[in-house]
Design a protein around this motif. Structure first.
Motif, PDB file in Angstrom:
ATOM      1  N   ARG A  86       0.832  -1.209   0.000  1.00 11.82           N
ATOM      2  CA  ARG A  86       0.000   0.000   0.000  1.00 11.82           C
ATOM      3  C   ARG A  86       0.862   1.252   0.000  1.00 11.82           C
ATOM      4  NH1 ARG A  86      -3.979  -1.069   4.900  1.00 11.82           N
ATOM      5  NH2 ARG A  86      -4.234   1.200   4.795  1.00 11.82           N
ATOM      6  N   LEU A  87       1.943   1.247   0.781  1.00 13.13           N
ATOM      7  CA  LEU A  87       2.849   2.399   0.815  1.00 13.13           C
ATOM      8  C   LEU A  87       3.461   2.625  -0.569  1.00 13.13           C
ATOM      9  CD1 LEU A  87       4.258   4.569   2.605  1.00 13.13           C
ATOM     10  CD2 LEU A  87       6.114   2.921   2.875  1.00 13.13           C
ATOM     11  N   THR A  88       3.917   1.554  -1.181  1.00 11.85           N
ATOM     12  CA  THR A  88       4.528   1.650  -2.508  1.00 11.85           C
ATOM     13  C   THR A  88       3.530   2.188  -3.529  1.00 11.85           C
ATOM     14  OG1 THR A  88       6.013  -0.172  -1.958  1.00 11.85           O
ATOM     15  CG2 THR A  88       5.712   0.324  -4.299  1.00 11.85           C
ATOM     16  N   ARG A 142      -6.172  14.840  -1.549  1.00 11.22           N
ATOM     17  CA  ARG A 142      -6.891  14.640  -0.280  1.00 11.22           C
ATOM     18  C   ARG A 142      -7.080  13.143   0.011  1.00 11.22           C
ATOM     19  NH1 ARG A 142      -8.929  19.385   1.737  1.00 11.22           N
ATOM     20  NH2 ARG A 142      -9.282  21.047   0.241  1.00 11.22           N
ATOM     21  N   ASP A 143      -7.458  12.390  -1.015  1.00  5.39           N
ATOM     22  CA  ASP A 143      -7.651  10.940  -0.847  1.00  5.39           C
ATOM     23  C   ASP A 143      -6.346  10.265  -0.437  1.00  5.39           C
ATOM     24  OD1 ASP A 143     -10.312  11.239  -1.547  1.00  5.39           O
ATOM     25  OD2 ASP A 143     -10.061  10.419  -3.576  1.00  5.39           O
ATOM     26  N   CYS A 144      -5.241  10.684  -1.051  1.00  3.81           N
ATOM     27  CA  CYS A 144      -3.940  10.100  -0.731  1.00  3.81           C
ATOM     28  C   CYS A 144      -3.562  10.405   0.719  1.00  3.81           C
ATOM     29  CB  CYS A 144      -2.879  10.627  -1.696  1.00  3.81           C
ATOM     30  SG  CYS A 144      -1.278   9.808  -1.544  1.00  3.81           S
ATOM     31  N   ILE A 145      -3.836  11.618   1.176  1.00  3.56           N
ATOM     32  CA  ILE A 145      -3.556  11.982   2.568  1.00  3.56           C
ATOM     33  C   ILE A 145      -4.370  11.094   3.509  1.00  3.56           C
ATOM     34  CG2 ILE A 145      -3.880  13.805   4.308  1.00  3.56           C
ATOM     35  CD1 ILE A 145      -3.127  15.824   2.019  1.00  3.56           C
ATOM     36  N   GLU A 146      -5.635  10.899   3.193  1.00  2.13           N
ATOM     37  CA  GLU A 146      -6.488  10.034   4.025  1.00  2.13           C
ATOM     38  C   GLU A 146      -5.974   8.594   4.016  1.00  2.13           C
ATOM     39  OE1 GLU A 146     -10.636  10.335   3.014  1.00  2.13           O
ATOM     40  OE2 GLU A 146     -10.588  12.524   3.130  1.00  2.13           O
ATOM     41  N   ASP A 147      -5.592   8.100   2.838  1.00  2.00           N
ATOM     42  CA  ASP A 147      -5.083   6.733   2.733  1.00  2.00           C
ATOM     43  C   ASP A 147      -3.786   6.563   3.520  1.00  2.00           C
ATOM     44  OD1 ASP A 147      -7.241   6.149   1.090  1.00  2.00           O
ATOM     45  OD2 ASP A 147      -6.065   6.186  -0.772  1.00  2.00           O
ATOM     46  N   ILE A 155       0.093   0.476  10.283  1.00  2.00           N
ATOM     47  CA  ILE A 155       1.480   0.062  10.530  1.00  2.00           C
ATOM     48  C   ILE A 155       1.792   0.142  12.018  1.00  2.00           C
ATOM     49  CG2 ILE A 155       3.914   0.577  10.097  1.00  2.00           C
ATOM     50  CD1 ILE A 155       3.073   1.515   7.261  1.00  2.00           C
ATOM     51  N   TRP A 156       1.326   1.200  12.698  1.00  2.00           N
ATOM     52  CA  TRP A 156       1.547   1.301  14.146  1.00  2.00           C
ATOM     53  C   TRP A 156       0.895   0.120  14.874  1.00  2.00           C
ATOM     54  CZ3 TRP A 156       5.187   3.068  16.785  1.00  2.00           C
ATOM     55  CH2 TRP A 156       5.794   4.286  16.509  1.00  2.00           C
TER      56      TRP A 156
END
Length: 166
Positions: A86-88, A142-147, A155-156
């Motif tokens: 997901r990060l990639t 905005r969607d990317c920030i939310e994701d 991850i935490w």
């Protein structure tokens, strides 16, 4: 065709891009804890490894490879691979806005990004792909920030569940 972005709205886009960079950096840095836990080392040693690898791709590759090593439980491995994947995936949009120059239309049209990347083709080069910063682009940011925010929390949770150095 999306509505144009006004100059005032573009200032808000710049603030959004700052937030995107903040959320990105904060989330990518969690790879330090994954490296520490997967490699069985301290957070300080993992930080040296993280900083030595100077791209997100290299850091993600390391975490994925450590997760795939023999002796790792399938559940832990799959969870790590899903999160790093997901990060990639989210890196694309972040890279688009961080590896470009911005161009402005003096007649008031949409500002645009010009990618700072060369693509080798069979008989030539392609460079400077332009993308408009319109209302749809703002929604994507905005969607990317939310994701990324949701990914950060996931991850935490993994770090705590796995007992990795925090």
């Amino acid at each position: 065709m999306s509505a144009p972005v006004s100059e005032d709205a573009f200032d808000r886009v710049l603030l959004l891009l700052g937030r995107l960079n903040y959320v990105w950096s904060n989330t990518e840095s969690l790879l330090i804890h994954l490296i520490a836990g997967l490699a069985g080392t301290t957070k300080d040693t993992a930080l040296v490894i993280y900083l030595t690898l100077n791209t997100t791709r290299a850091r993600a590759d390391l975490v994925e490879r450590l997760a795939k090593m023999e002796g790792r439980g399938a559940g832990e491995r799959d969870r790590i691979l899903e999160l790093v994947g997901r990060l990639t995936q989210l890196a694309g949009l972040r890279n688009q806005y961080n590896h470009c120059i911005y161009a402005f239309d003096p007649q008031g049209g949409n500002p645009r990004t010009i990618q700072m990347r060369i693509s080798d083709r069979r008989t030539g080069l392609r460079m400077g792909r332009e993308t408009r910063i319109d209302a749809e682009a703002v929604r994507d940011i905005r969607d990317c920030i939310e994701d990324l925010t949701a990914l950060n929390h996931a991850i935490w949770t993994l770090i705590r569940d796995a007992g990795y150095p925090a």
